[in-house]
Design a protein around this motif. Structure first.
Motif, PDB file in Angstrom:
ATOM      1  N   LYS A 293       0.831  -1.208   0.000  1.00 21.05           N
ATOM      2  CA  LYS A 293       0.000   0.000   0.000  1.00 21.05           C
ATOM      3  C   LYS A 293       0.869   1.262   0.000  1.00 21.05           C
ATOM      4  O   LYS A 293       0.493   2.285  -0.572  1.00 21.05           O
ATOM      5  CB  LYS A 293      -0.961  -0.022   1.184  1.00 21.05           C
TER       6      LYS A 293
ATOM      7  N   ASP B 127      -8.559   7.815  -4.041  1.00 21.70           N
ATOM      8  CA  ASP B 127      -8.238   7.449  -2.662  1.00 21.70           C
ATOM      9  C   ASP B 127      -7.620   6.055  -2.591  1.00 21.70           C
ATOM     10  O   ASP B 127      -8.117   5.115  -3.223  1.00 21.70           O
ATOM     11  CB  ASP B 127      -9.491   7.471  -1.777  1.00 21.70           C
ATOM     12  N   VAL B 128      -6.552   5.923  -1.806  1.00 19.09           N
ATOM     13  CA  VAL B 128      -5.991   4.607  -1.543  1.00 19.09           C
ATOM     14  C   VAL B 128      -6.942   3.876  -0.609  1.00 19.09           C
ATOM     15  O   VAL B 128      -7.280   4.361   0.465  1.00 19.09           O
ATOM     16  CB  VAL B 128      -4.597   4.711  -0.900  1.00 19.09           C
TER      17      VAL B 128
ATOM     18  N   GLN C 205       0.869   6.555  -6.970  1.00 22.06           N
ATOM     19  CA  GLN C 205      -0.238   7.491  -7.162  1.00 22.06           C
ATOM     20  C   GLN C 205       0.272   8.921  -7.283  1.00 22.06           C
ATOM     21  O   GLN C 205      -0.191   9.682  -8.136  1.00 22.06           O
ATOM     22  CB  GLN C 205      -1.206   7.395  -5.992  1.00 22.06           C
TER      23      GLN C 205
ATOM     24  N   SER D 130      -8.429   5.793 -10.859  1.00 22.01           N
ATOM     25  CA  SER D 130      -8.554   4.444 -10.301  1.00 22.01           C
ATOM     26  C   SER D 130      -7.523   3.526 -10.953  1.00 22.01           C
ATOM     27  O   SER D 130      -7.461   3.440 -12.180  1.00 22.01           O
ATOM     28  CB  SER D 130      -9.965   3.889 -10.532  1.00 22.01           C
TER      29      SER D 130
ATOM     30  N   VAL E 121      -6.320   2.093  -5.721  1.00 22.60           N
ATOM     31  CA  VAL E 121      -6.737   3.492  -5.669  1.00 22.60           C
ATOM     32  C   VAL E 121      -8.053   3.592  -6.428  1.00 22.60           C
ATOM     33  O   VAL E 121      -8.136   3.204  -7.598  1.00 22.60           O
ATOM     34  CB  VAL E 121      -5.683   4.415  -6.312  1.00 22.60           C
TER      35      VAL E 121
ATOM     36  N   THR F 287       1.932   1.859  -3.420  1.00 21.80           N
ATOM     37  CA  THR F 287       0.772   2.379  -4.150  1.00 21.80           C
ATOM     38  C   THR F 287       0.669   3.886  -3.988  1.00 21.80           C
ATOM     39  O   THR F 287       0.375   4.614  -4.950  1.00 21.80           O
ATOM     40  CB  THR F 287      -0.520   1.703  -3.647  1.00 21.80           C
ATOM     41  N   VAL F 288       0.918   4.383  -2.779  1.00 19.28           N
ATOM     42  CA  VAL F 288       0.929   5.834  -2.551  1.00 19.28           C
ATOM     43  C   VAL F 288       2.013   6.490  -3.404  1.00 19.28           C
ATOM     44  O   VAL F 288       1.785   7.525  -4.044  1.00 19.28           O
ATOM     45  CB  VAL F 288       1.158   6.150  -1.058  1.00 19.28           C
TER      46      VAL F 288
END
Length: 385
Positions: A193, A229-230, A200, A210, A225, A196-197
């Motif tokens: 995660k 938003d995650v 993003q 998304s 995402v 992922t941030v």
């Protein structure tokens, strides 16, 4: 250790300020007019939100330029060196650490072997690595936050590691322990995660409302995402594609279930199946890959089965969330050519309707990128009050 003097935090005191700062951070340099257009805020709201950020030294106005219609503009840009962040990824046998600037660009990196997987020993090693990474005064004086990531079930709100299978940890107050040993504000998150941030804000996910990030390797991870938003879910475990059951008679997973994607397609699972298929108990992953590429039928079947499992997992995730793109990464990409066809064919078969049209992006993931993800969640603390 006595906590270090904390640098002033960025004055993000409202949703508008967070929106403006995030937009400039991820898309800058950008004019106030463009910030307003992209965010839906009024020009007055953008100016009001930007003023304290400029005064605190986190944003700057570049020299006036001229837009295409002849109006002067002073683009806003993030002052990347205003603050630095430490990111540490804990693996089962070593720590990977980085210092990044506000844009998550790596300035310093380092590795430190773990002396033990016991909590106290790992935390002590984290303190050693952070001290080494921050030995330069300019980094030490402008760093107030460290991000730490591990594989497994993590509660980011409390900083507790509820369960980490590779470290054999349960209910560890890691954020509290790291803050004590480093003297820095500590934030703890799941490793996938966190990446992922980073994707993003600073990588292949920029501009995609998304998307999904799937990592192949020792574990099979997924970050989501959706609408910007995650997604963490109520219990912090949303997106666990590795534990989607895809084979009723599949092998036992470490989670206690059978037939999970991870139990079939993780690095350890592939090696275990290859050893059984060949009767060679000493095979390594490198040897399994080499043998499969040389045409060993039994080893090719192992990778084909893994590809089908991954494809089914991707399709289930796409059907449920409808991402615009799926970024596939991780050390498992080294063998991607051996199961790429099965992944794509299975995904196309099981993805429903337009979900099958989502773009698959392959992105290499050097080990330092895991630590960069940890730094990215530290950067995110600027927006949390």
């Amino acid at each position: 250790m006595t906590p270090r003097r904390q640098t002033p935090r960025v004055p993000v005191t409202s949703p508008a300020a967070a929106t403006v700062f995030t937009t400039v951070l991820t898309e800058g340099p950008v004019s106030r007019v463009d910030v307003a257009r992209r965010t839906g805020l009024s020009s007055a709201a953008v100016t009001k939100a930007a003023r304290p950020l400029i005064e605190a030294g986190y944003l700057t106005e570049l020299d006036s330029a001229t837009t295409g219609v002849g109006r002067p503009a002073s683009p806003l840009e993030v002052v990347a060196d205003r603050e630095f962040f430490v990111g540490v990824k804990i693996t089962h046998d070593e720590l990977i650490g980085v210092v990044t600037d506000l844009r998550a660009r790596i300035r310093v990196s380092g590795h430190l072997p773990l002396t033990s997987r016991k909590v106290d020993a790992v935390v002590s090693n984290v303190g050693e690595l952070v001290t080494e990474l921050l030995k330069a005064p300019r980094y030490r004086e402008r760093t107030s936050t460290v991000g730490v990531t591990v594989a497994g079930d993590v509660d980011p709100a409390s900083g507790h590691v509820r369960y980490s299978p590779f470290l054999h940890w349960r209910d560890v107050p890691l954020a509290e322990l790291v803050a004590e040993v480093t003297g820095l504000e500590a934030t703890v998150g799941n490793d996938v995660k966190a990446i992922t941030v980073a994707e993003q804000w600073f990588g292949a996910g920029v501009g995609a409302p998304s998307f999904a990030l799937v990592t192949l390797g020792t574990g099979i991870g997924c970050g989501l995402v959706i609408n910007g938003d995650v997604v963490t879910g109520s219990h912090g475990v949303a997106g666990e594609i590795g534990h989607i059951p895809v084979s009723g008679d599949g092998p036992l997973c470490h989670c206690g279930a059978t037939g999970c994607v991870e139990a079939i397609a993780s690095t350890d699972a592939i090696v275990a199946q290859a050893r059984t298929a060949t009767g060679e108990p000493g095979l390594t992953m490198a040897e399994v890959i080499t043998g499969a590429r040389l045409g060993d039928v039994a080893l090719r079947r192992v990778f084909a089965r893994a590809g089908v499992a991954i494809g089914r997992g991707l399709a289930a995730m796409a059907n449920l969330t409808g991402p615009e793109r799926i970024i596939v990464s991780g050390e498992g990409l080294d063998a991607y050519d051996l199961f790429a066809d099965e992944i794509r064919e299975t995904f196309a078969t099981h993805a429903f309707g337009a979900a099958a049209e989502c773009e698959l992006i392959l992105r290499p993931l050097p080990f330092e990128e895991w630590a960069r993800g940890a730094a990215a969640i530290a950067v995110r603390t600027l927006f949390l009050s």
